[in-house]
Design an enzyme around this catalytic site. Structure first.
Site, PDB file in Angstrom:
ATOM      1  N   ILE A   1       6.422 -32.827  -1.597  1.00 44.44           N
ATOM      2  CA  ILE A   1       7.817 -32.762  -1.143  1.00 44.44           C
ATOM      3  C   ILE A   1       8.698 -32.348  -2.310  1.00 44.44           C
ATOM      4  O   ILE A   1       8.735 -33.017  -3.342  1.00 44.44           O
ATOM      5  CB  ILE A   1       8.247 -34.121  -0.557  1.00 44.44           C
ATOM      6  CG1 ILE A   1       7.399 -34.426   0.679  1.00 44.44           C
ATOM      7  CG2 ILE A   1       9.729 -34.117  -0.203  1.00 44.44           C
ATOM      8  CD1 ILE A   1       7.535 -35.826   1.198  1.00 44.44           C
TER       9      ILE A   1
ATOM     10  N   ARG B   1      -9.812 -34.628 -13.148  1.00 42.24           N
ATOM     11  CA  ARG B   1      -8.596 -33.905 -13.492  1.00 42.24           C
ATOM     12  C   ARG B   1      -8.850 -32.998 -14.690  1.00 42.24           C
ATOM     13  O   ARG B   1      -8.746 -33.428 -15.848  1.00 42.24           O
ATOM     14  CB  ARG B   1      -7.469 -34.899 -13.796  1.00 42.24           C
ATOM     15  CG  ARG B   1      -7.158 -35.830 -12.626  1.00 42.24           C
ATOM     16  CD  ARG B   1      -6.123 -36.864 -12.972  1.00 42.24           C
ATOM     17  NE  ARG B   1      -5.921 -37.816 -11.875  1.00 42.24           N
ATOM     18  CZ  ARG B   1      -5.156 -38.900 -11.958  1.00 42.24           C
ATOM     19  NH1 ARG B   1      -4.516 -39.174 -13.087  1.00 42.24           N
ATOM     20  NH2 ARG B   1      -5.034 -39.715 -10.933  1.00 42.24           N
TER      21      ARG B   1
ATOM     22  N   HIS C   1      -1.888 -38.759  -3.191  1.00 40.67           N
ATOM     23  CA  HIS C   1      -1.606 -38.967  -4.617  1.00 40.67           C
ATOM     24  C   HIS C   1      -1.151 -37.661  -5.277  1.00 40.67           C
ATOM     25  O   HIS C   1      -1.472 -37.383  -6.433  1.00 40.67           O
ATOM     26  CB  HIS C   1      -2.832 -39.525  -5.340  1.00 40.67           C
ATOM     27  CG  HIS C   1      -2.497 -40.490  -6.440  1.00 40.67           C
ATOM     28  ND1 HIS C   1      -2.388 -41.837  -6.239  1.00 40.67           N
ATOM     29  CD2 HIS C   1      -2.235 -40.300  -7.764  1.00 40.67           C
ATOM     30  CE1 HIS C   1      -2.105 -42.453  -7.372  1.00 40.67           C
ATOM     31  NE2 HIS C   1      -1.987 -41.527  -8.321  1.00 40.67           N
TER      32      HIS C   1
ATOM     33  N   SER D   1       3.747 -36.450  -1.610  1.00 43.65           N
ATOM     34  CA  SER D   1       2.807 -35.373  -1.946  1.00 43.65           C
ATOM     35  C   SER D   1       3.303 -34.018  -1.457  1.00 43.65           C
ATOM     36  O   SER D   1       3.245 -33.707  -0.259  1.00 43.65           O
ATOM     37  CB  SER D   1       1.396 -35.641  -1.406  1.00 43.65           C
ATOM     38  OG  SER D   1       0.894 -36.881  -1.887  1.00 43.65           O
TER      39      SER D   1
ATOM     40  N   LYS E   1      -0.422 -47.664   0.256  1.00 42.67           N
ATOM     41  CA  LYS E   1      -0.244 -46.284  -0.192  1.00 42.67           C
ATOM     42  C   LYS E   1      -1.597 -45.586  -0.291  1.00 42.67           C
ATOM     43  O   LYS E   1      -2.525 -46.105  -0.910  1.00 42.67           O
ATOM     44  CB  LYS E   1       0.448 -46.262  -1.554  1.00 42.67           C
ATOM     45  CG  LYS E   1       0.691 -44.875  -2.128  1.00 42.67           C
ATOM     46  CD  LYS E   1       1.453 -44.980  -3.451  1.00 42.67           C
ATOM     47  CE  LYS E   1       1.797 -43.617  -4.021  1.00 42.67           C
ATOM     48  NZ  LYS E   1       0.602 -42.891  -4.514  1.00 42.67           N
TER      49      LYS E   1
END
Length: 436
Positions: free
Chosen positions: A366, A195, A332, A364, A308
């Site tokens: 939405i 990230r 995620h 993810s 998940k």
């Protein structure tokens, strides 16, 4: 705070327009682009990097949106849509809408008491909040905050499978006692993704003691910490190379002490808060997690089990064969793998593989009620909302988080009626058309 009884689009519009007649505008924008812009201005750099950022160059985040935009809603006309039903039954709970508040770790980066505020927002709407395993408040406190609004309001628990199995059992037992109606096992974060937004500013909230409250409030975790201290394993020692480094190191130690249970002055003197941070970093995830562990989960909890991070149909079939109650199709939010398949692109094959044998949830990308309509028409039973409610939290606290999700539900209701449908259950496949 008051429970919102009428979640319909018309009621939501009327409330906003009535307030507008007296010069009052909504605290949170009703469109996502403006919501995101304003939330970014409201957050500090560490909060924005963690919440708004994604893996690598962000291509998975872009893919999530493109996948939704590839589907167009096909309206039907001259149908009586005066009465519409958004409600669903999910794991024994009757929900007013097929929408859940996603778990978001380290929410205190955005607002102090973030978990309590989000819990209250969800309780006002009557939809579930999935307690984050990496939350900034013990699950018991969040449950109490929700029950203060609506006793017995729905809540789930997200489980990160620790390398210490006794800690896993402790979390599951606490979730049951806290009134959780399901456990969501996150499978796609056995290690953190790459990230850059966080890396470029050297920001990991957990290393500052943020987002580890489920652990520091847990008797088994505290036992592990004490054992490590007795064995001579201390906490992180900042590497000081100059005045600026020294100041940053002191700030980190103060953050760790401030976020630990107990009095600040005692935490500064004690080795336990620093050891707790290092212990968390060492044991929070289990890269060896495999299907054998999932097969044994049923004997460890009475809660419905949702896996998940499912994106491949073979994994979906195997999940059903393992006896789970649901799968959550998710990448995620684009935070783990750059260039991963979009959740909505993965959804149809997962729906086919499951073939009605378990419930299907999706997250993810939405952002709106129209997005929720699309994923339901593609076969999902419910959708999770992540970044939008965090942006609402940044702008308006509990009310902001509530209003963002209330707006999504209101738009979902209007989209349902305007498309000529009256119920979200078994939406016809021809309600959508692919527009590649």
């Amino acid at each position: 705070m008051n429970v919102i009884a009428d979640l319909t689009g018309r009621a939501r519009q009327n409330a906003i327009y009535a307030a507008g007649a007296f010069g009052k505008r909504p605290t949170v924008p009703t469109d996502f682009p403006e919501l995101e812009r304003r939330a970014r201005r409201a957050m500090n750099s560490r909060a924005w990097a963690y919440v708004g950022g994604g893996a690598g160059e962000g291509t998975t985040m872009t893919a999530n949106r493109r996948a939704l935009n590839r589907w167009a809603i096909v309206p039907r006309v001259l149908r009586d849509v005066s009465e519409r039903d958004l409600s669903i039954d999910l794991f024994g709970s009757r929900l007013p809408a097929p929408v859940l508040f996603s778990p978001v770790g380290a929410g205190a980066l955005v607002r102090h008491d973030a978990d309590l505020l989000i819990g209250r927002a969800a309780a006002e709407l009557g939809v579930p909040y999935i307690f984050s395993n990496q939350g900034c408040a013990p699950m018991e406190e969040t449950a109490a905050a929700m029950d203060a609004v609506t006793p017995g309001s729905p809540r789930w628990f997200q489980l990160y499978w620790s390398s210490d199995d006794d800690l896993v059992d402790s979390f599951l037992a606490r979730a049951e006692r806290s009134g959780a109606s399901a456990v969501t096992v996150t499978l796609d974060t056995t290690m953190l993704g790459w990230r850059p937004q966080d890396l470029n500013i050297g920001s990991l909230p957990f290393a500052r003691g943020q987002g580890i409250d489920q652990y520091t409030s847990d008797p088994r975790f505290r036992e592990i910490v004490r054992e490590r201290i007795a064995a001579g394993a201390g906490g992180p020692t900042p590497q000081i190379t100059g005045p600026r480094s020294a100041a940053a190191g002191v700030a980190t130690l103060l953050s760790i002490a401030r976020n630990a249970p107990g009095r600040l002055v005692d935490n500064i003197r004690s080795p336990e808060p620093r050891a707790a941070v290092q212990t968390f970093l060492d044991i929070y995830s289990r890269p060896t997690l495999n299907w054998d562990d999932i097969a044994g989960l049923r004997s460890r909890t009475s809660l419905p089990i949702v896996l998940k991070g499912i994106c491949h149909p073979d994994d979906a079939r195997r999940a059903v064969d393992a006896g789970v109650d649901g799968v959550l199709v998710s990448n995620h939010g684009g935070r783990q793998i750059d260039g991963a398949v979009a959740s909505v692109d993965a959804l149809p094959s997962v729906v086919a593989a499951v073939d009605g044998r378990c419930r299907i949830i999706v997250d993810s990308g939405i952002r709106s009620g129209a997005d929720v309509f699309k994923v339901l028409a593609l076969g999902a039973d419910a959708a999770c909302i992540g970044r939008p409610h965090m942006y609402g939290l940044a702008l308006g606290g509990a009310d902001g988080a509530r209003d963002v999700v209330a707006n999504i539900i209101a738009e979902l209701d209007l989209t349902l009626g305007l498309s000529g449908q009256t119920s979200l259950r078994d939406l016809p496949r021809d309600a959508l058309q692919r527009v590649d």
